[in-house]
Design a protein around this motif. Structure first.
Motif, PDB file in Angstrom:
ATOM      1  N   LEU A   1      40.350  -6.451 -13.676  1.00 18.26           N
ATOM      2  CA  LEU A   1      41.809  -6.562 -13.639  1.00 18.26           C
ATOM      3  C   LEU A   1      42.275  -7.832 -14.348  1.00 18.26           C
ATOM      4  N   ALA A   2      41.528  -8.917 -14.174  1.00 13.26           N
ATOM      5  CA  ALA A   2      41.871 -10.163 -14.873  1.00 13.26           C
ATOM      6  C   ALA A   2      41.780  -9.968 -16.378  1.00 13.26           C
ATOM      7  N   MET A   3      40.769  -9.191 -16.832  1.00 18.67           N
ATOM      8  CA  MET A   3      40.631  -8.956 -18.263  1.00 18.67           C
ATOM      9  C   MET A   3      41.790  -8.119 -18.805  1.00 18.67           C
ATOM     10  N   LEU A   4      42.285  -7.194 -17.991  1.00 18.16           N
ATOM     11  CA  LEU A   4      43.451  -6.426 -18.422  1.00 18.16           C
ATOM     12  C   LEU A   4      44.673  -7.323 -18.581  1.00 18.16           C
ATOM     13  N   ASN A   5      44.867  -8.241 -17.632  1.00 22.64           N
ATOM     14  CA  ASN A   5      45.974  -9.199 -17.753  1.00 22.64           C
ATOM     15  C   ASN A   5      45.778 -10.108 -18.965  1.00 22.64           C
ATOM     16  N   ASN A   6      44.522 -10.521 -19.181  1.00 22.54           N
ATOM     17  CA  ASN A   6      44.224 -11.360 -20.352  1.00 22.54           C
ATOM     18  C   ASN A   6      44.536 -10.621 -21.648  1.00 22.54           C
ATOM     19  N   ASN A   7      44.135  -9.359 -21.708  1.00 19.31           N
ATOM     20  CA  ASN A   7      44.376  -8.560 -22.908  1.00 19.31           C
ATOM     21  C   ASN A   7      45.877  -8.394 -23.155  1.00 19.31           C
ATOM     22  N   LEU A   8      46.633  -8.202 -22.063  1.00 17.00           N
ATOM     23  CA  LEU A   8      48.083  -8.087 -22.189  1.00 17.00           C
ATOM     24  C   LEU A   8      48.686  -9.402 -22.685  1.00 17.00           C
TER      25      LEU A   8
ATOM     26  N   THR B   1      40.279  -2.397 -26.164  1.00 14.79           N
ATOM     27  CA  THR B   1      39.835  -3.297 -25.086  1.00 14.79           C
ATOM     28  C   THR B   1      40.487  -2.905 -23.766  1.00 14.79           C
ATOM     29  N   GLN B   2      41.783  -2.601 -23.825  1.00 13.75           N
ATOM     30  CA  GLN B   2      42.484  -2.188 -22.604  1.00 13.75           C
ATOM     31  C   GLN B   2      41.898  -0.886 -22.061  1.00 13.75           C
ATOM     32  N   LYS B   3      41.654   0.070 -22.954  1.00 19.72           N
ATOM     33  CA  LYS B   3      41.097   1.354 -22.517  1.00 19.72           C
ATOM     34  C   LYS B   3      39.708   1.197 -21.918  1.00 19.72           C
ATOM     35  N   LYS B   4      38.917   0.299 -22.519  1.00 19.08           N
ATOM     36  CA  LYS B   4      37.561   0.096 -21.992  1.00 19.08           C
ATOM     37  C   LYS B   4      37.613  -0.479 -20.579  1.00 19.08           C
TER      38      LYS B   4
ATOM     39  N   ARG C   1      47.353  -6.311  -8.652  1.00 16.20           N
ATOM     40  CA  ARG C   1      47.129  -7.666  -9.160  1.00 16.20           C
ATOM     41  C   ARG C   1      47.180  -7.720 -10.688  1.00 16.20           C
ATOM     42  N   VAL C   2      47.561  -6.590 -11.298  1.00 16.70           N
ATOM     43  CA  VAL C   2      47.797  -6.592 -12.747  1.00 16.70           C
ATOM     44  C   VAL C   2      49.289  -6.383 -12.985  1.00 16.70           C
ATOM     45  N   ARG C   3      49.746  -6.757 -14.162  1.00 17.38           N
ATOM     46  CA  ARG C   3      51.164  -6.670 -14.463  1.00 17.38           C
ATOM     47  C   ARG C   3      51.598  -5.210 -14.595  1.00 17.38           C
ATOM     48  N   LYS C   4      52.894  -4.997 -14.462  1.00 17.63           N
ATOM     49  CA  LYS C   4      53.431  -3.667 -14.234  1.00 17.63           C
ATOM     50  C   LYS C   4      53.016  -2.621 -15.262  1.00 17.63           C
ATOM     51  N   PRO C   5      53.116  -2.891 -16.559  1.00 13.98           N
ATOM     52  CA  PRO C   5      52.751  -1.796 -17.480  1.00 13.98           C
ATOM     53  C   PRO C   5      51.322  -1.321 -17.281  1.00 13.98           C
TER      54      PRO C   5
ATOM     55  N   GLU D   1      40.932 -16.728 -10.841  1.00 12.80           N
ATOM     56  CA  GLU D   1      42.158 -17.460 -10.505  1.00 12.80           C
ATOM     57  C   GLU D   1      43.370 -16.556 -10.699  1.00 12.80           C
ATOM     58  N   THR D   2      44.473 -16.936 -10.064  1.00 19.58           N
ATOM     59  CA  THR D   2      45.708 -16.154 -10.165  1.00 19.58           C
ATOM     60  C   THR D   2      46.834 -17.045 -10.674  1.00 19.58           C
ATOM     61  N   ASP D   3      47.882 -16.388 -11.217  1.00 18.99           N
ATOM     62  CA  ASP D   3      49.043 -17.147 -11.652  1.00 18.99           C
ATOM     63  C   ASP D   3      50.034 -17.283 -10.495  1.00 18.99           C
ATOM     64  N   HIS D   4      51.213 -17.786 -10.761  1.00 21.48           N
ATOM     65  CA  HIS D   4      52.182 -18.036  -9.690  1.00 21.48           C
ATOM     66  C   HIS D   4      52.713 -16.749  -9.069  1.00 21.48           C
ATOM     67  N   GLN D   5      52.507 -15.591  -9.737  1.00 21.60           N
ATOM     68  CA  GLN D   5      52.939 -14.307  -9.193  1.00 21.60           C
ATOM     69  C   GLN D   5      51.815 -13.563  -8.498  1.00 21.60           C
ATOM     70  N   GLY D   6      50.640 -14.172  -8.460  1.00 25.62           N
ATOM     71  CA  GLY D   6      49.502 -13.551  -7.794  1.00 25.62           C
ATOM     72  C   GLY D   6      48.693 -12.618  -8.661  1.00 25.62           C
ATOM     73  N   PHE D   7      48.965 -12.550  -9.962  1.00 26.32           N
ATOM     74  CA  PHE D   7      48.183 -11.696 -10.863  1.00 26.32           C
ATOM     75  C   PHE D   7      46.894 -12.404 -11.256  1.00 26.32           C
ATOM     76  N   PHE D   8      45.795 -11.613 -11.271  1.00 24.74           N
ATOM     77  CA  PHE D   8      44.512 -12.173 -11.699  1.00 24.74           C
ATOM     78  C   PHE D   8      44.585 -12.586 -13.170  1.00 24.74           C
ATOM     79  N   GLN D   9      43.893 -13.665 -13.496  1.00 27.01           N
ATOM     80  CA  GLN D   9      43.845 -14.119 -14.883  1.00 27.01           C
ATOM     81  C   GLN D   9      42.678 -15.088 -15.039  1.00 27.01           C
ATOM     82  N   SER D  10      42.415 -15.459 -16.292  1.00 31.48           N
ATOM     83  CA  SER D  10      41.449 -16.522 -16.585  1.00 31.48           C
ATOM     84  C   SER D  10      42.015 -17.362 -17.727  1.00 31.48           C
ATOM     85  N   ALA D  11      41.300 -18.393 -18.070  1.00 30.41           N
ATOM     86  CA  ALA D  11      41.771 -19.306 -19.123  1.00 30.41           C
ATOM     87  C   ALA D  11      41.507 -18.755 -20.519  1.00 30.41           C
TER      88      ALA D  11
END
Length: 743
Positions: free
Chosen positions: A494-501, A530-533, A581-585, A416-426
């Motif tokens: 990519l969703a996991m990276l957004n989740n980690n952030l 986790t991010q590096k992995k 699809r991941v946030r800028k940083p 699933e994606t958020d309102h900005q189109g970035f991948f994410q999960s619950a």
């Protein structure tokens, strides 16, 4: 005979001193001749003064002599009176000796008189003694009819009669007769026990009786007060203590009252110690204690003397019984809900306006002086038990959440994606809500419990990140076996990276106190790992798509103008669209790492010794191709948002300068500039590049390598290595006949 001067040496000394003083005075007065005219006056004055002194002395001596004479006369008279008294005493002594025989008759008279008094006393109490058995029966009937005051009056009368008799026997040393008296009054024991039983039954039902029939309770208290006064009187006299005394009924009153309160509420068998059952039990205790203390304050206090302190006694009894009761409950293996209920009830509810601070009880009821309901040690122990239970629950919940997340990675649809189109999960929402809720609940009890749960939450989050990395590794292994599984492997990474952030930005808000929101270094390190992995798995996926293209570098076909780099750009562009699809940083990090990967793979391909330029024309073609490829790749990454100053592809441009140099003799200077800019380059790297040129003599090569040895480089701080990750193939030994063991 001795002279007067020898008998009175002091007089002679005094006369000499007087003469000396007189001469001194006279020499001082008559030291001038004209002063001698007044000598006669001085002589007359001194003569008069001496006469006055002598007359006073004679008078004083005369009065002393008269006093001595009177004293001697009184002593003579006293001696005569003493002699007369001695004669009279002697006569009295002989008279007493003559009368001694007559006193024997008086002694017998005294004994008869004492016996007469005893018999008279017995005659007086005989009617009462004969009616004792009848009084026993009547008193027993009064007790059965609950006429307690009348029964107690008769009981006191019989006890008084018995005690008087026993006291008389005790004073006369007739202890053997006491047994007979006690046997005769044996029914008193039964009456006492019967009365006491009724009194303690009344005291046991006092909370009900003061509401329904306070007269009965007041009667019991009056009887107890009577007995207490009798006890005090007998103990004060301390001459004779009758059997059964002191009765101590006042202390028994307190004991029965305490046992009644304790037994009614705190010895209930089969209590459910789990959450709902314990909640009902505590609510019942709260309601009953407030209700009963209200009865004590409003009604019972009026039925007993003030010095009983009945409200304080009852309050302390409830408090101590509750303390013991809670300790008993805490010995059970309670779940987290039950532990929370006990902590909340003991630390919050008990002192609140809903219980001991109820408006109907204040200000008379005050438990502040009774100490805490749970000791600080017990509170700390219970909080630790609660944290252990919460930790087990959090661990189970997180494990279940991770299992659900792992299964979702293998779905046939994108995350699933958020309102900005970035991948994410619950995942981050579930984890943070669970931790936040537990910390918030703990804050309702004490700050110490909140801190304990907060520390536990951070530890569990760190452990969860470790398990999440393991799940990522497992998913990566499954994908290596079959790159079509999971279908949306890159998207879920990519969703996991957004989740980690999201977790990283939310963890600092876990603690309600902004001053104590410092995130431990170990947790930050776990988030970074986790991010590096996840980034590593994404770059490995990119590498798998780039490697077939890089294997074709360098080659004659490539030199002649193939579309290899164009294909590489297509692959990179495709991944860059996914990375968006991941946030800028994270996107910037992935773009930077992808550019470094592309640059290192390109350089690695050039150093695999697949090609050597045969002539200057081929070197020119190689330089042109390097320029075109590097420019195309640089422009691609610049277009994706990576600044040229952040790119590692500059190394390709610098390497091209080494290839394009016309005069090999100048290579030493060019290589010095190259190794200064890229200090991680090694002798093997430079030697391979020189081989790629195809026109470097042994002397020039030796000179270049000698120059490098003379100018060792140190990696500056913040330098991003590029060449240290590139391995150069080992050269084949020229004296070996075949690829096998050398002879």
């Amino acid at each position: 005979a001795s002279s007067p001067d020898e008998e009175w040496p002091e007089a002679e000394k005094a006369e000499k001193l007087a003469r000396g003083a007189a001469l001194k005075w006279a020499s001082g007065v008559f030291y001038r001749p004209e002063k001698l005219e007044g000598l006669g006056q001085y002589r007359n004055r001194e003569t008069q003064r001496n006469s006055s002194i002598q007359s006073r002395l004679k008078s004083t001596v005369q009065s002393y002599l008269e006093g001595v004479s009177a004293g001697l006369e009184q002593l003579r008279s006293a001696a005569q009176e003493v002699q007369s008294a001695c004669q009279d005493l002697g006569a009295a002594r002989w008279a007493l000796i003559d009368s001694a025989d007559r006193f024997q008759g008086l002694q017998q008279m005294r004994a008869l008189m004492a016996e007469h008094v005893q018999l008279a006393s017995v005659v007086q109490v005989l009617p009462q003694l004969f009616s004792v058995q009848e009084m026993f029966s009547h008193t027993l009937q009064l007790l059965h009819g609950q006429h307690l005051l009348e029964a107690h009056a008769e009981l006191m009368m019989m006890e008084h009669l018995r005690d008087d008799i026993l006291s008389q026997l005790h004073l006369r040393g007739l202890s053997s007769a006491q047994t007979t008296v006690l046997s005769y009054f044996g029914g008193l024991q039964e009456l006492n026990e019967s009365l006491a039983k009724q009194l303690w039954d009344i005291v046991g039902n006092s909370l009900r009786l003061v509401r329904e029939d306070p007269v009965l309770f007041v009667t019991a208290v009056r009887i107890i007060e009577r007995e207490e006064k009798i006890d005090d009187t007998l103990l004060l006299e301390a001459t004779f203590l009758p059997p059964g005394r002191p009765k101590g009924w006042k202390q028994k009153f307190y004991q029965v009252l305490r046992e009644t309160i304790t037994g009614a509420h705190f010895h209930a068998p089969g209590m459910d110690a789990e959450g709902p059952g314990l909640a009902r039990h505590l609510a019942t205790l709260q309601k009953d204690i407030v209700s009963e203390l209200r009865v004590v304050k409003d009604l019972m206090v009026q039925c007993v003397p003030a010095h009983y302190n009945i409200l304080s006694i009852c309050t302390a009894t409830y408090h101590q019984a509750l303390t013991s009761h809670l300790q008993d409950i805490l010995r059970e293996d309670l779940d987290k809900q039950a532990l929370f209920l006990l902590l909340e009830w003991a630390l919050r509810v008990y002192h609140s306006s809903e219980m001991m601070g109820h408006p109907d009880l204040l200000p008379e009821v005050d438990v502040s002086a009774l100490g805490p309901l749970m000791s600080p040690e017990l509170v700390d122990q219970t909080e630790r038990k609660y944290v252990v239970k919460v930790k087990a629950s959090v661990l189970e919940w997180m494990q279940r959440t991770l299992e659900v997340e792992f299964k979702e990675w293998f779905r046939e649809e994108e995350p699933e994606t958020d309102h900005q189109g970035f991948f994410q999960s619950a995942l981050p929402v579930i984890v943070m809500q669970m931790l936040n809720e537990n910390i918030r609940v703990a804050s309702l009890i004490t700050d110490s419990l909140q801190q304990k749960v907060y520390n536990m939450a951070l530890e569990e989050l760190e452990a969860f990140l470790g398990r999440l990395r393991e799940a990522l590794v497992q998913c990566g292994k499954e994908h290596q076996k079959d790159r079509t599984i999971p279908k949306y492997y890159v998207a879920y990474l990519l969703a996991m990276l957004n989740n980690n952030l999201a977790l990283s930005s939310s963890v600092s808000s876990l603690h309600p106190d902004t001053a104590r929101r410092e995130v431990p270094a170990s947790l930050r390190a776990a988030l970074d790992r986790t991010q590096k992995k996840a980034c590593q798995l994404l770059l490995e996926e990119l590498l798998l798509d780039l490697q077939p293209l890089c294997l074709q570098l360098p080659s004659r076909k490539w030199l002649s103008g193939s579309q290899l780099v164009g294909s590489m750009c297509e692959v990179i562009d495709k991944y860059a669209k996914d990375f968006s699809r991941v946030r800028k940083p994270i996107f910037t990090l992935l773009l930077t790492e992808s550019e470094l990967l592309v640059a290192s793979q390109y350089l690695r391909a050039l150093m695999q010794k697949k090609m050597v330029c045969k002539n200057e024309e081929e070197r020119g073609q190689l330089c042109d191709r390097l320029l075109q490829d590097a420019t195309q790749l640089r422009d691609l990454f610049c277009g994706l948002g990576l600044d040229q100053s952040q790119q590692s592809l500059e190394a390709v441009f610098a390497l091209r300068e080494l290839i394009c140099l016309k005069d090999p003799a100048l290579l030493s200077l060019e290589v010095l500039g190259f190794i200064t800019k890229y200090p991680d380059v090694s002798d093997e790297h430079i030697s391979t590049l020189l081989d790629l040129r195809g026109d470097v003599s042994k002397e020039v090569r030796h000179m270049v390598l000698e120059m490098m040895a003379q100018h060792p480089q140190v990696l500056p701080e913040g330098y991003r290595p590029i060449f240290s990750t590139i391995l150069v193939p080992a050269p084949e030994l020229p004296f070996c006949i075949r690829k096998g063991k050398c002879a």
